[in-house]
Write an enzyme that holds these catalytic residues in place. Sequence first.
Site, PDB file in Angstrom:
ATOM      1  CD1 TRP A 198      -2.928   1.443   0.740  1.00 59.98           C
ATOM      2  CD2 TRP A 198      -1.375   2.469   1.984  1.00 59.98           C
ATOM      3  NE1 TRP A 198      -3.357   2.719   0.980  1.00 59.98           N
ATOM      4  CE2 TRP A 198      -2.429   3.384   1.740  1.00 59.98           C
ATOM      5  CE3 TRP A 198      -0.285   2.893   2.729  1.00 59.98           C
ATOM      6  CZ2 TRP A 198      -2.419   4.682   2.233  1.00 59.98           C
ATOM      7  CZ3 TRP A 198      -0.275   4.192   3.216  1.00 59.98           C
ATOM      8  CH2 TRP A 198      -1.346   5.069   2.976  1.00 59.98           C
ATOM      9  CG  ASP A 365     -13.583   9.444  -1.876  1.00 59.04           C
ATOM     10  OD1 ASP A 365     -13.560   8.474  -1.113  1.00 59.04           O
ATOM     11  OD2 ASP A 365     -12.905   9.487  -2.926  1.00 59.04           O
ATOM     12  CG  ASP A 366     -15.963   6.075   2.514  1.00 62.26           C
ATOM     13  OD1 ASP A 366     -17.172   5.939   2.716  1.00 62.26           O
ATOM     14  OD2 ASP A 366     -15.079   5.349   3.025  1.00 62.26           O
ATOM     15  NE  ARG A 442     -10.701   2.279   5.122  1.00 55.68           N
ATOM     16  CZ  ARG A 442     -11.283   3.133   4.332  1.00 55.68           C
ATOM     17  NH1 ARG A 442     -12.172   2.740   3.471  1.00 55.68           N
ATOM     18  NH2 ARG A 442     -11.000   4.401   4.377  1.00 55.68           N
ATOM     19  CE  LYS A 475     -11.352   6.931  -5.051  1.00 56.07           C
ATOM     20  NZ  LYS A 475     -10.897   7.991  -4.139  1.00 56.07           N
ATOM     21  CD1 TRP A 476     -15.440  -1.244  -7.491  1.00 54.50           C
ATOM     22  CD2 TRP A 476     -17.284  -1.158  -8.739  1.00 54.50           C
ATOM     23  NE1 TRP A 476     -16.055  -2.453  -7.399  1.00 54.50           N
ATOM     24  CE2 TRP A 476     -17.193  -2.434  -8.161  1.00 54.50           C
ATOM     25  CE3 TRP A 476     -18.366  -0.885  -9.578  1.00 54.50           C
ATOM     26  CZ2 TRP A 476     -18.143  -3.432  -8.390  1.00 54.50           C
ATOM     27  CZ3 TRP A 476     -19.300  -1.880  -9.813  1.00 54.50           C
ATOM     28  CH2 TRP A 476     -19.192  -3.147  -9.220  1.00 54.50           C
ATOM     29  CG  ASP A 477     -12.050   2.418  -2.780  1.00 59.35           C
ATOM     30  OD1 ASP A 477     -11.149   1.593  -2.976  1.00 59.35           O
ATOM     31  OD2 ASP A 477     -11.878   3.478  -2.150  1.00 59.35           O
ATOM     32  CG  MET A 478     -12.437  -4.542  -3.949  1.00 61.65           C
ATOM     33  SD  MET A 478     -11.334  -5.417  -2.830  1.00 61.65           S
ATOM     34  CE  MET A 478     -11.892  -7.059  -3.034  1.00 61.65           C
ATOM     35  CG  ASN A 479     -10.967   0.819   0.543  1.00 58.76           C
ATOM     36  OD1 ASN A 479      -9.907   1.011  -0.040  1.00 58.76           O
ATOM     37  ND2 ASN A 479     -11.933   1.702   0.564  1.00 58.76           N
ATOM     38  CG  ASP A 547      -5.268   5.434  -0.903  1.00 58.08           C
ATOM     39  OD1 ASP A 547      -5.923   5.989  -1.807  1.00 58.08           O
ATOM     40  OD2 ASP A 547      -5.755   4.593  -0.125  1.00 58.08           O
TER      41      ASP A 547
END
Length: 749
Positions: A198, A365-366, A442, A475-479, A547
């Site tokens: 990361w 965003d989120d 997370r 924005k397709w996230d995958m955390n 990030d």
Amino acid sequence: MIQFIEKQQLFHLTTPQSSYVMAVADGEWLGHLYYGPKLADTTGMEKAFRLNEFPFSPAVNERDKVRFTQLFPFEYSFFGMGDYREPCLSVENEYGMNGVELTYRSFEIIPGKVIPEGLPHTRGDEACCDTLDLLMADDVLGLDVHLLYTVYQDLDVIVKSVKVVNRSDAPVTLKRVLSGQLNQEPEECEVLTLHGSWGRERTITRQPLMTGSVSAESLRGVSSAEDSPFLAILSPGTTQTMGEVWGMSLIYSGNFLAKAQIDQAGRLRCVMGIHPEGFSWPMVPGDTFQSPEVALVYSGEGLGKMTRTYHDLYRSHLIEKRWLTQDRPVLVNNWEATMMNFDTDVLIGFAKAAKEAGLDMLVMDDGWFGHRDDDTSSLGDWFVDERKLKGGLKKLTDAVNEMGMKFGIWVEPEMVNEDSELFRAHPDWRFQLPDRKPGALRQQYVLDLTREEVWEGVYSQIHDTLASANIAYVKWDMNRYLSDVGSMVREPGCQGQILHQYVLAVYRMQERLLKDFPDLLLENCSSGGARFDAGMLFYSPQIWTSDDTDAIERLSIQEGTALVFPVSTMGAHVSVCPNLQTGRDVPFNTRAKVAMAGTFGYEMDVRNMDPEEKAMIPEQVALFRKVHPVVREGDYYRIASFRENHHSDCWMVVTKDRSLAYMTYVQVLAAANRPGVPVRMQGLDPDAAYEVICDYKGAMAAHNGEMSMGPEASHHLGRFNGDTLMKHGIIVPRVRGDYQALMYEIKKV
Ligand code: GLA
């Protein structure tokens, strides 16, 4: 072009500058003979199999078969019959016995491309490519294996994949089915992989390979930040412009294995495909399994040529066509500025300030959904948090649109928090092993999208959100990575399918999203760049690179990413200083120049900025709009690497017709008593004259051999011949201070 030379039982695949040769030995064994610079003729090449040389002992010569199988350069290797190197295929019969033996049967040449169903893939019609379908089979298992090779006419690329068909009346289980293999007989070689973590994604790593093996792999359920599904073999000492390179890039976003291995005879075998660990694919009679594609590139002119070939392949034949010529919006994203602490007024304030500065789009965003104030809740609840967005999404979007700005949102469809309405209603929808508490990452868990009701439940929410307002961008996230993968609603023997089916389910959801919202610009993201791969690029023309938004750290991250992936796909933003991840202060100008190497935007509080910096934004946006078409459609040249030289970084983009180029030079570390340095450009027309302009005023003084900065000097450096700019170079001045960026415009006159 694909040729079959009957007399030699040999296949010769040619691209503009490369040849790929394989042949059938003793009427049944498909062996690899050559992959390298283009051959005019293949006469006599099959002798390289050395079938009569000890210990090569084919069965027909009544010698030991296993001496043969352990050394023969199989084109597509298989496990259990005496080949002890890393295999591509491993199959268990209905009794759990592991053994498969593929022999050659027939071939077919198909104009254009064979599409691997359900998987991202390169595209092309008969005008640009042909596909060779080589049928291999194992009659004992009743298995057909199609080796598919798509050969592009104008690119040094061969795209491979494998299709397995169970034509017997008994079940079998695939324990591994990799996408392809590369064989070489090098005297010496290096392996290049893109390792990281990361915040340090895709760092170029080179190491000599003399014995044993080197691998890059992911068991994390996604391609990962730690390793990228890419591997290249280099002749020793290869540079950007010199040396031989063989690249392998997997068009896939899940677990993968890329391995380079030297065998007992000093020969190299590289394999790449879905990671066999955790993979097991039962096939009942009539079933078919299709592997992802792997794109092979050969360059005889160093890494730079390989890079430009991948860029051309992925821009012209993988990413949706419209994005090659369509401008990308310059956006402002609120994440680093507000995290989850925002409301409609804050966002309207962002939009206003962004509009004034000449930006195109606001991305929320989120934190806009459920009751999400931190990362403990609400993933899975894709409805507006009215505490923050009073009046809903449409009201906000309309207000932003009225200002003449586009609007985009962040989603993370694959995840759920325990504190969510979705989880309370469907606690069994996440991945979870019986009698074990699944591990959080997370604070969140992965939804089992391989189950139809879960897929539908998630997709309908995302669909309704997008249908409720004018949303131009997602924005397709995958955390988080996958763990605790198992499913009680499946047969016990089918658990090994889940990881691959999960990837297919994500692909299917993105495909459906784009079908339902055809104008949408999709940007993928995964805790930064943990799923930056060619698979995702099939759906989204840009991916958030990392990030880590520190412009200096970004130099190496973007260098590694751009080694394979088009520069226009790298999501890159200007962010606030001291930088959130590193605490470093970098001039605003440099932050912008580094972000301009990819897609461009700002990730900061544009309402409350330093007035001097704010005043620079319109100029930066105007520069981006000039540079971006060249970034998007031109050729990329890596001129210098801070990672290697520890003082400066430099890259260029050049239009295909070589009439216009931009060169960015970042002096990372200043040095005392160092005169300006000549920097050799690349990719220009040697016979043409160019006008060179540098946006740094001191450049002229340096060009004249003066050490002083000469701030008043004109920054038109004058006229140069392309040949001179490439062979002698341009003198880049010594600049005062660390982290200084200069941009050169090189225009044909
Ligand atoms: C990830 C992304 C960030 C941001 C956060 C939001 O880390 O990479 O850009 O969207 O999630 O939670």
